[in-house]
Scaffold this motif. Sequence first.
Motif, short mmCIF file in Angstrom:
data_model
loop_
_atom_site.label_atom_id
_atom_site.label_comp_id
_atom_site.label_asym_id
_atom_site.label_seq_id
_atom_site.Cartn_x
_atom_site.Cartn_y
_atom_site.Cartn_z
N GLN A 1 0.80 -1.23 0.00
CA GLN A 1 0.00 0.00 0.00
C GLN A 1 0.83 1.28 0.00
O GLN A 1 0.31 2.33 -0.35
CB GLN A 1 -0.94 0.00 1.21
N CYS A 2 2.11 1.21 0.39
CA CYS A 2 2.87 2.45 0.54
C CYS A 2 3.88 2.70 -0.57
O CYS A 2 4.27 3.83 -0.81
CB CYS A 2 3.57 2.49 1.90
N GLY A 3 4.36 1.66 -1.24
CA GLY A 3 5.31 1.81 -2.34
C GLY A 3 6.76 1.96 -1.93
O GLY A 3 7.62 2.10 -2.79
N ALA A 4 7.08 1.90 -0.64
CA ALA A 4 8.47 2.04 -0.20
C ALA A 4 9.36 0.91 -0.73
O ALA A 4 10.57 1.06 -0.84
CB ALA A 4 8.55 2.09 1.32
N CYS A 5 8.75 -0.21 -1.09
CA CYS A 5 9.49 -1.38 -1.56
C CYS A 5 9.54 -1.47 -3.08
O CYS A 5 10.00 -2.47 -3.62
CB CYS A 5 8.84 -2.65 -1.00
N PHE B 1 13.20 14.90 -0.67
CA PHE B 1 13.02 13.92 0.39
C PHE B 1 13.26 14.61 1.71
O PHE B 1 13.90 15.65 1.77
CB PHE B 1 13.99 12.74 0.23
N GLN B 2 12.71 14.06 2.75
CA GLN B 2 13.00 14.55 4.08
C GLN B 2 13.68 13.43 4.87
O GLN B 2 14.89 13.39 4.96
CB GLN B 2 11.75 15.08 4.76
N CYS B 3 12.91 12.47 5.34
CA CYS B 3 13.55 11.36 6.06
C CYS B 3 14.24 10.42 5.10
O CYS B 3 15.18 9.73 5.45
CB CYS B 3 12.55 10.64 6.95
N GLY C 1 11.90 3.86 -3.34
CA GLY C 1 10.67 3.44 -4.03
C GLY C 1 10.12 4.52 -4.93
O GLY C 1 9.64 4.25 -6.04
N GLN C 2 10.19 5.77 -4.47
CA GLN C 2 9.73 6.90 -5.28
C GLN C 2 10.54 6.99 -6.57
O GLN C 2 9.98 7.19 -7.66
CB GLN C 2 9.87 8.23 -4.50
N ILE C 3 11.85 6.85 -6.45
CA ILE C 3 12.72 6.97 -7.63
C ILE C 3 12.47 5.82 -8.60
O ILE C 3 12.34 6.05 -9.81
CB ILE C 3 14.20 7.06 -7.21
N CYS C 4 12.40 4.59 -8.10
CA CYS C 4 12.12 3.45 -9.00
C CYS C 4 10.77 3.62 -9.68
O CYS C 4 10.63 3.35 -10.88
CB CYS C 4 12.18 2.14 -8.23
N SER C 5 9.78 4.08 -8.94
CA SER C 5 8.46 4.29 -9.52
C SER C 5 8.52 5.39 -10.59
O SER C 5 7.90 5.26 -11.65
CB SER C 5 7.46 4.66 -8.42
N ALA C 6 9.26 6.44 -10.34
CA ALA C 6 9.38 7.53 -11.31
C ALA C 6 10.07 7.06 -12.59
O ALA C 6 9.66 7.45 -13.69
CB ALA C 6 10.14 8.71 -10.69
N ARG D 1 1.84 13.38 -10.63
CA ARG D 1 1.21 13.04 -9.34
C ARG D 1 0.38 11.77 -9.46
O ARG D 1 0.43 10.90 -8.59
CB ARG D 1 0.36 14.20 -8.84
N GLU D 2 -0.40 11.65 -10.53
CA GLU D 2 -1.23 10.47 -10.71
C GLU D 2 -0.38 9.21 -10.86
O GLU D 2 -0.66 8.17 -10.26
CB GLU D 2 -2.14 10.64 -11.93
N ARG D 3 0.64 9.31 -11.67
CA ARG D 3 1.48 8.14 -11.94
C ARG D 3 2.29 7.71 -10.73
O ARG D 3 2.69 6.55 -10.63
CB ARG D 3 2.38 8.40 -13.14
N LEU D 4 2.55 8.60 -9.82
CA LEU D 4 3.31 8.28 -8.61
C LEU D 4 2.40 8.12 -7.39
O LEU D 4 2.89 8.01 -6.26
CB LEU D 4 4.37 9.34 -8.34
N SER D 5 1.11 8.08 -7.60
CA SER D 5 0.17 8.06 -6.48
C SER D 5 0.24 6.78 -5.64
O SER D 5 -0.25 6.76 -4.52
CB SER D 5 -1.26 8.28 -6.97
N GLY D 6 0.86 5.75 -6.14
CA GLY D 6 1.01 4.52 -5.37
C GLY D 6 2.19 4.54 -4.41
O GLY D 6 2.43 3.58 -3.69
N ASN D 7 2.92 5.64 -4.40
CA ASN D 7 4.07 5.79 -3.51
C ASN D 7 3.78 6.90 -2.51
O ASN D 7 3.62 8.06 -2.90
CB ASN D 7 5.33 6.11 -4.30
N LEU D 8 3.71 6.53 -1.25
CA LEU D 8 3.38 7.48 -0.20
C LEU D 8 4.63 8.05 0.46
O LEU D 8 5.63 7.37 0.60
CB LEU D 8 2.51 6.81 0.86
#
Length: 176
Positions: free
Chosen positions: A50-54, A104-106, A112-117, A151-158
């Motif tokens: 659900q979060c996309g971190a992986c 990024f902050q933390c 996961g955000q970068i791989c998704s992008a 934003r839509e295409r990356l919406s699976g990554n929180l």
Amino acid sequence: MDSDTHRSGTTLRVNGKPHTLVLDNRRVLLDVLRDDLDLTGAKKGCDHGQCGACTVLVDGRRVNSCLQLAVALDGCEVTTVEGLAGDGEELHPLQQAFLERDAFQCGYCTPGQICSAVAALAEAAAGHPSHVTDPAAPSGRPVPLDADEIRERLSGNLCRCGAYPRIVEAVEDVIR
């Protein structure tokens, strides 16, 4: 029941290198990457997809590695955030843009955000529409990426820290 009945020989190409492993059939890709191959970029966030971190890439397509059984990927090419830059010291353009934009902050969700992008850019270039793509857009042609599309295409990554504006800016920098 014999413990070997739940094990399979599996070959994964991870970041361009083959790895032949004997794996329990129930193990997910995320655990194999982190525990067996010491590739800790992909994170265990929710462990429910659900979060996309992986998020990693399998044959160029993004997947939630916490849900993907590793043995099902026998012979597949897996790319993690560690493999995006290739062999050199130079970062992948998206990695560099994330740094330059302070996207990024933390940093927990960042791999996961970068791989998704990376996958989102490839999907748009291949003409795959998203939910916000103009229905009048010609089918099969590259989809122009504006902030709404990104934003839509990356919406699976929180991102719990809320770095979304900078993430969108980083992706925009790469497509300009």
